[in-house]
Design an enzyme around this catalytic site. Structure first.
Site, PDB file in Angstrom:
ATOM      1  N   TYR A   1      80.981  37.649  19.263  1.00  0.00           N
ATOM      2  CA  TYR A   1      82.133  38.444  19.694  1.00  0.00           C
ATOM      3  C   TYR A   1      83.061  37.645  20.611  1.00  0.00           C
ATOM      4  CZ  TYR A   1      80.883  43.130  18.033  1.00  0.00           C
ATOM      5  OH  TYR A   1      80.622  44.231  17.273  1.00  0.00           O
TER       6      TYR A   1
ATOM      7  N   LYS B   1      67.762  35.917  14.007  1.00  0.00           N
ATOM      8  CA  LYS B   1      67.558  35.226  12.731  1.00  0.00           C
ATOM      9  C   LYS B   1      67.167  33.782  13.049  1.00  0.00           C
ATOM     10  CE  LYS B   1      68.773  36.156   8.872  1.00  0.00           C
ATOM     11  NZ  LYS B   1      67.899  36.444   7.682  1.00  0.00           N
TER      12      LYS B   1
ATOM     13  N   ASP C   1      67.181  41.207   9.813  1.00  0.00           N
ATOM     14  CA  ASP C   1      67.284  41.928   8.531  1.00  0.00           C
ATOM     15  C   ASP C   1      66.026  42.757   8.284  1.00  0.00           C
ATOM     16  OD1 ASP C   1      65.843  39.553   8.252  1.00  0.00           O
ATOM     17  OD2 ASP C   1      66.528  39.155   6.203  1.00  0.00           O
TER      18      ASP C   1
ATOM     19  N   ASP D   1      75.115  45.606  17.410  1.00  0.00           N
ATOM     20  CA  ASP D   1      76.169  46.506  16.941  1.00  0.00           C
ATOM     21  C   ASP D   1      75.694  47.220  15.679  1.00  0.00           C
ATOM     22  OD1 ASP D   1      78.794  47.640  16.786  1.00  0.00           O
ATOM     23  OD2 ASP D   1      79.310  46.143  15.279  1.00  0.00           O
TER      24      ASP D   1
ATOM     25  N   ASP E   1      73.981  51.263  15.212  1.00  0.00           N
ATOM     26  CA  ASP E   1      74.569  52.278  14.325  1.00  0.00           C
ATOM     27  C   ASP E   1      73.506  52.828  13.388  1.00  0.00           C
ATOM     28  OD1 ASP E   1      77.159  52.192  15.305  1.00  0.00           O
ATOM     29  OD2 ASP E   1      78.088  52.004  13.327  1.00  0.00           O
TER      30      ASP E   1
HETATM   31  C1  IPM Z   1      80.633  49.572  19.388  1.00  0.00           C
HETATM   32  C2  IPM Z   1      81.894  49.389  18.601  1.00  0.00           C
HETATM   33  C3  IPM Z   1      82.663  48.238  19.207  1.00  0.00           C
HETATM   34  C4  IPM Z   1      81.844  46.982  18.980  1.00  0.00           C
HETATM   35  C5  IPM Z   1      84.091  48.061  18.716  1.00  0.00           C
HETATM   36  C6  IPM Z   1      84.913  49.307  18.884  1.00  0.00           C
HETATM   37  C7  IPM Z   1      84.765  46.890  19.413  1.00  0.00           C
HETATM   38  O1  IPM Z   1      81.609  49.214  17.251  1.00  0.00           O
HETATM   39  O2  IPM Z   1      80.722  49.789  20.598  1.00  0.00           O
HETATM   40  O3  IPM Z   1      79.558  49.493  18.788  1.00  0.00           O
HETATM   41  O4  IPM Z   1      81.858  46.386  17.904  1.00  0.00           O
HETATM   42  O5  IPM Z   1      81.153  46.579  19.933  1.00  0.00           O
HETATM   43 MG    MG Z   2      79.540  49.493  16.740  1.00  0.00          MG
END
Ligand code: IPM
Ligand code: MG
Length: 380
Positions: A141, A192, A225, A249, A253
């Protein structure tokens, strides 16, 4: 004691869900002995529109001096075309980076009342309680070089750099091991190492830290993975997962979706502890700005409310109040009150505002019951 907090509602559904937090704050001030000093400012697209940048210097300083920040969400189609460095997301990334919030805690908990909201079988996710500790201020990032280069002749080259130092790995590793000690005592580190040098270093540094300071915690390593696959196959094998910025990230999710309700999940991003043990902190829902439903009173405010509860627990050391807010949320869910994203048969579908009402009402009912019980005990 006055608790200082900066609110950054942001874009999309951000302002709607944060409005419910503001109402909750007002209720708590009215009904108890707790006082907040609240600042509110813009971030993301709203800041681009107001100040020409996704995070203004003044806003950043307000956040720094408050020490505790609660954010809604950033981003939306309106700002999709602008350059990366001034996109709404860049405001959030700058806030994380400038406040050095390197440890992102993302719990994924399945509420009993919502078990059917998961796309996985109830027996796979019942009682699920995972904490993902994501490194937040390093890796691909932020690594240099980055950019899009024009090679001429219609050819271009996009570059991002994955880079980690021992210091960065160890400090987030420490947070993960410390958290595991407060939970079931298990850490899985995901990278990884089979293809990336930064992953090999990650594994070596986590292993060394564990041997030196955290031998009481059970540590295992997993390729990222495989970790993604194991999260679906048998998520309850995990307690704490520690991983880098990008894998974190993605895996967070995925973990969030195991619960079936992204709209329920809070997160905390913490900096290093000062001499008094206090940490700079940013709390935010895991969900995004959901522009498709923004402004329609449809968004689920519970993730924002639970993020505020995390602030009460971790920044203000008011676990008692955090428990009360979380209990109120649980009571509302058990009563079958749902926003559209977590709607189920036989439940009542309500909007953002009404969900805020329901939480405040549950909190007030519990407060009334608690004070009734304590007068009765006193009389006995
Ligand atoms: C998160 C989001 C952010 C990230 C974006 C909005 C920059 O997806 O907080 O997970 O990728 O960190
Ligand atoms: Mg995210």
């Amino acid at each position: 004691m006055i608790y200082k907090i900066a609110l950054l509602p942001g874009d999309g559904i951000g302002p709607e869900v944060m409005a419910q937090v503001r109402r909750l704050i007002a209720h708590m001030e009215k009904s108890g002995d707790i006082r907040f000093e609240v600042w509110e400012d813009v971030i993301g697209g709203a800041a681009i529109d107001a100040y020409g940048a996704p995070l203004a210097d003044d806003t950043l300083e307000t956040c720094r001096s408050a020490g505790t920040v609660l954010m809604g969400a950033v981003g939306g189609p309106k700002w999709d075309k602008v350059e990366y460095s001034i996109r709404p997301e860049a405001g959030l990334l700058r806030l994380r980076k400038e406040l050095d919030l390197f440890a992102n805690l993302r719990p994924a908990i399945v509420f009993d009342a919502l078990i059917d909201a998961s796309t996985l079988k109830p027996e796979v996710v019942r009682g699920l309680d995972i904490l993902i500790v994501r490194e937040l201020t390093g890796g691909v990032y932020f690594g240099q070089p980055r950019g899009i280069e024009d090679l001429g002749g219609g050819e271009r080259r996009g570059v991002n750099t994955q880079v980690y130092t021992t210091m960065e790995i160890r400090r987030v590793g420490r947070v993960a091991f410390d958290m595991a000690r407060l939970r079931s005592g298990r850490v899985t580190s995901a990278e990884k190492a089979n293809v990336m040098e930064s992953g090999k270093l990650w594994r070596e540094d986590i292993t060394a830290l564990h041997a030196a300071e955290y031998a009481d915690v059970a540590l295992s390593h997993m390729y990222a993975d495989n970790c993604a696959m194991q999260l679906l196959r048998n998520p309850r094998q995990f307690d704490v997962i520690v991983t880098d910025n990008l894998f974190g990230d993605i895996l967070s999710d995925e973990a969030a979706m195991l619960t079936g309700s992204l709209g329920m999940l809070p997160s905390a991003s913490l900096g290093a502890a000062d001499e008094k043990g206090r940490r700079m902190a940013l709390y935010e829902p895991v969900h995004g700005s959901a522009p498709d439903i923004a402004g329609q009173d449809k968004a689920n405010p519970l993730a924002a409310i639970l993020s505020f509860a995390m602030a009460l627990r971790y920044s203000f050391d008011r676990g008692d109040l955090a428990d009360r807010v979380e209990d109120a949320v649980r009571a509302v869910l058990s009563a079958g009150i749902r926003t559209a994203d977590i709607m189920a048969d036989g439940c009542r579908c309500v909007g953002t505002q009404a969900m805020g009402d329901a939480v405040i009402e549950a909190l007030a009912t519990n407060e009334a019951r608690a004070s009734y019980d304590s007068t009765r005990t006193a009389k006995k």
